[in-house]
Design a protein around this motif. Sequence first.
Motif, PDB file in Angstrom:
ATOM      1  N   THR A 158       0.815  -1.213   0.000  1.00 40.66           N
ATOM      2  CA  THR A 158       0.000   0.000   0.000  1.00 40.66           C
ATOM      3  C   THR A 158       0.857   1.274   0.000  1.00 40.66           C
ATOM      4  O   THR A 158       0.415   2.315   0.474  1.00 40.66           O
TER       5      THR A 158
ATOM      6  N   THR B 152       2.575   4.588  -1.595  1.00 39.77           N
ATOM      7  CA  THR B 152       2.048   5.584  -2.520  1.00 39.77           C
ATOM      8  C   THR B 152       3.170   6.125  -3.391  1.00 39.77           C
ATOM      9  O   THR B 152       4.228   6.509  -2.893  1.00 39.77           O
TER      10      THR B 152
ATOM     11  N   ASN C  23       3.689   9.118  -6.196  1.00 38.86           N
ATOM     12  CA  ASN C  23       3.146  10.302  -6.861  1.00 38.86           C
ATOM     13  C   ASN C  23       3.968  10.579  -8.105  1.00 38.86           C
ATOM     14  O   ASN C  23       5.191  10.406  -8.098  1.00 38.86           O
TER      15      ASN C  23
ATOM     16  N   VAL D 265      -1.481   9.513  -9.018  1.00 45.20           N
ATOM     17  CA  VAL D 265      -1.100   8.849  -7.771  1.00 45.20           C
ATOM     18  C   VAL D 265      -1.413   7.362  -7.902  1.00 45.20           C
ATOM     19  O   VAL D 265      -2.397   6.977  -8.537  1.00 45.20           O
ATOM     20  N   ASN D 266      -0.548   6.563  -7.333  1.00 41.45           N
ATOM     21  CA  ASN D 266      -0.708   5.106  -7.302  1.00 41.45           C
ATOM     22  C   ASN D 266      -0.572   4.701  -5.844  1.00 41.45           C
ATOM     23  O   ASN D 266       0.481   4.898  -5.238  1.00 41.45           O
ATOM     24  N   ARG D 267      -1.612   4.156  -5.257  1.00 41.19           N
ATOM     25  CA  ARG D 267      -1.619   3.808  -3.835  1.00 41.19           C
ATOM     26  C   ARG D 267      -1.441   2.310  -3.577  1.00 41.19           C
ATOM     27  O   ARG D 267      -1.734   1.830  -2.496  1.00 41.19           O
TER      28      ARG D 267
END
Length: 189
Positions: free
Chosen positions: A26, A28, A30, A44-46
């Motif tokens: 999980t 993140t 950016n 964004v990739n969480r």
Amino acid sequence: MKRTTLLILLFTAFSLYAQEKFTTNTATVNFEASIPLFEEIKAVNRSAVIVLEPKTSTFICTVIIRDFRFKLDLMQEHFNENYLESHRYPKAVFKGKIAKFDIKDIDDTEKVYLIKGKLTVHGKSREIEVKALLKKVNEGIQINSDFPILVSDFDISIPMKIGSKISTTANTGLTGVIRNEEMALLTLK
């Protein structure tokens, strides 16, 4: 008695094995390639995956390209289909070693570490150095890092008609808390 001894040995072996890695899925990431006065290009990739192996100082981060989310659906579509070609190159991977890393030195004071390794994006690999801030938090080890990626290093083509509206350097940031319950209990008290 034999059964109790066997259970203790198995638990000890499991605990030792569990101490070998800190992970998260999980983290993140950016991404920004905006140019002032033009439309903001941010995503964004969480769901980035991070693995840290303290014994070898190995740091691995894997990002699924399609998991980047943009404000505009059309921008996301162009990012995946035209620029990063996520159907051909579905993930970006950074694998490196953290210089002068010792798990015993991690405490609640942020420390700067240098991670040297190979970043693979769009089917191309480049050796890079990344500065990262690491510190102990209740959940494990927090990592924060910001680093630029030169688009041309990874053969990402930007059409001339919109080239002036997109930065040739993508500013990338990584944030996450990597954890291992056994390790956190035993080492980070």
